[in-house]
Design an enzyme around this catalytic site. Structure first.
Site, short mmCIF file in Angstrom:
data_model
loop_
_atom_site.label_atom_id
_atom_site.label_comp_id
_atom_site.label_asym_id
_atom_site.label_seq_id
_atom_site.Cartn_x
_atom_site.Cartn_y
_atom_site.Cartn_z
N TYR A 161 -0.90 -38.01 -2.57
CA TYR A 161 -0.01 -37.87 -1.42
C TYR A 161 -0.55 -36.89 -0.38
CZ TYR A 161 3.59 -40.39 -3.89
OH TYR A 161 4.29 -41.35 -4.53
N LYS A 228 -1.74 -37.96 -16.81
CA LYS A 228 -2.56 -39.12 -17.19
C LYS A 228 -3.98 -38.62 -17.46
CE LYS A 228 -3.05 -43.56 -17.68
NZ LYS A 228 -2.63 -44.15 -18.94
N ASP A 282 2.26 -42.98 -19.00
CA ASP A 282 2.75 -44.33 -19.33
C ASP A 282 3.67 -44.29 -20.55
OD1 ASP A 282 0.27 -43.51 -20.28
OD2 ASP A 282 -0.39 -45.51 -20.79
N ASP A 306 6.95 -39.39 -8.81
CA ASP A 306 7.61 -40.34 -7.91
C ASP A 306 8.11 -41.55 -8.71
OD1 ASP A 306 8.49 -41.56 -5.65
OD2 ASP A 306 6.54 -41.81 -4.71
#
Ligand code: NAD
Length: 420
Positions: A161, A228, A282, A306
């Site tokens: 972002y 992640k 995930d 988000d």
């Protein structure tokens, strides 16, 4: 028509919130800047204002009150002053520290990627905070929405972002591809767009620090670092490492890493210690559906946060009911998570719950916890009485559909009723 010059006049009454060593110094009559927003903004903000005022009045018997200070932003500011986010508006929030806002419309074309991103950047509101809990009676797509009660701390200034990206075929993208190939022996297809994902130690640590502090102050059981890192080792993986470091170096007495719980305490966290653990992003989506009660505070990078916060909000009834806060070291702007829903503007139909609960967050942030709790309980009692706006009423057999203003009046009555 030339744009009008914007001159903001603060209210004659009220006092400024001050930023002190140990936190905020909140007067009994703080001046709070208020951005009513675009589209449905004015109607949900009006609803929230009335409900917040009633909760403060009733809780403190008139000893405290908020002095609202309307400031412009968004479409209306553009139309009138030729600027979607005028410097005077930013200056007012800087000066008065805590603000409440309605949703703003971001024009599809034009200079702004997103007004909210611009606001967060300008005031360095680096933590996007979303409490996600179920209000009994709100229709939910899962069978046990009550098991989810988490607060997501999403880093809001970095990651993909940061806005560092170049279009396919642009000179910048071509040059980056060339540098990657020549200097780093990394092959990227010539017809690629290029984006950069910066994740810093400073940015990660201040976010995790805020999440841990919140967990300690609010008696939460754990902080889960969501990342992640199995794929993106030096950004997402580093976020995890830095998160554990903050806990170890700065909160040694009040936190314990999950590894140590298993090794030294037979899997039972010692009383009074916040457990620090981590989960890959995930897997986190599954965990929130399958084992929601094992999670409490989550701290995560921007993109993960988000996705996760919208998915989690869906579990407890969706857009209309979820609030959020954009919080920096001291400054904070509270808002609902939904947008300006232009097609419903002015119809007195939409759900003001997200904006009202943003008000609850704001009251808690001011340290006016009793007023926040009273307001939250009032919302719960109105929902329990099945008086709901169209978005929820249509999903619930036996519900009575009410307008935005009627819902707000019912909340105020419930706040007042709680006094007797
Ligand atoms: P949106 O949230 O405005 O609306 C999507 C749909 O959700 C609406 O059509 C409506 O059906 C429903 N909805 C939203 N809020 C509701 C409420 N309070 N009660 C009942 N139903 C509600 O999302 P969008 O259409 O993608 O965005 C519209 C504009 O809002 C865009 O300009 C976008 O940039 C902006 N936006 C602003 C913010 C913000 O200010 N924080 C956040 C998201 C989107």
């Amino acid at each position: 028509m030339p744009a009008e010059r914007l001159v903001l006049r603060p209210p004659d009454a009220g006092h400024k919130i001050l930023i002190a060593e140990g936190g905020l110094r909140v007067p009994d009559d703080p001046i709070i800047p208020l951005i009513e927003g675009d589209g449905i903004g004015p109607e949900v903000v009006r609803a929230a204002q009335g409900a917040i005022d009633a909760a403060v009045e009733n809780t403190f018997g008139g000893r405290r009150r908020i002095v609202w200070y309307p400031i412009p932003a968004g479409e209306k500011a553009m139309f009138r002053y030729g600027d979607m986010l005028p410097e005077a508006t930013l200056a007012a929030i800087r000066e008065y520290v805590v603000a409440l806002k309605g949703p703003l419309t971001t024009p599809v074309s034009g200079g702004f990627r997103s007004l909210n991103v611009a606001l967060r950047k300008a005031l360095d509101l680096y933590a996007n905070v979303r409490p996600i809990y179920w209000i009994p009676g709100v229709p939910s797509p899962v069978s046990h929405p009550e098991r989810l009660d988490i607060v997501i701390f999403r880093e809001a200034t970095e990651d993909v972002y940061a806005g560092i990206e170049w279009e396919k075929g642009s000179p910048e993208a071509r040059r980056m591809i060339e540098v990657l190939e020549k200097e780093f022996h990394a092959r990227v297809r010539a017809d690629s767009g290029i984006g950069v994902k910066p994740v810093s130690e400073t940015g990660s640590k201040r976010l995790v620090r805020k999440a841990i502090r919140y967990a300690i102050e609010n008696g939460r059981k754990s902080v889960t670092l969501v990342h992640k890192g199995n794929i993106m080792k030096y950004t997402e993986g580093a976020f995890r490492t830095w998160g554990y470091e903050v806990a170890r170096d700065e909160f040694r007495d009040s936190t314990i890493a999950w590894d140590a719980v298993v090794k030294d305490h037979a899997g039972q966290a010692p009383d009074g210690k916040v457990v620090i653990k981590d989960v890959i992003a995930d897997n986190m989506f599954q965990q929130l559906l399958l084992r929601p009660d094992e999670y409490d505070v989550l701290a995560t990078t921007n993109l993960n946060g988000d996705y996760l916060s919208d998915a989690a909000a869906a579990q407890i009834g969706g857009l209309g009911v979820a609030p959020g806060g954009n919080i920096g070291d001291a400054h904070a702007v509270f808002e609902p998570i939904h947008g300006s829903a232009p097609k419903y503007a002015g119809m007195d139909r939409v759900n003001p719950t997200g904006e009202i609960l943003a008000g609850v967050m704001m009251l808690e942030y001011l340290g006016w916890r009793d007023a926040g709790a009273r307001l939250r309980d009032a919302v719960k009692s109105v929902v329990a009485s099945k008086r709901l706006t169209y978005d929820l009423a249509r999903q619930l057999p036996g519900a009575k559909e009410v307008r935005t203003s009627a819902f707000a009046r019912a909340v105020i009555e419930a706040v007042n009723g709680a006094r007797r």
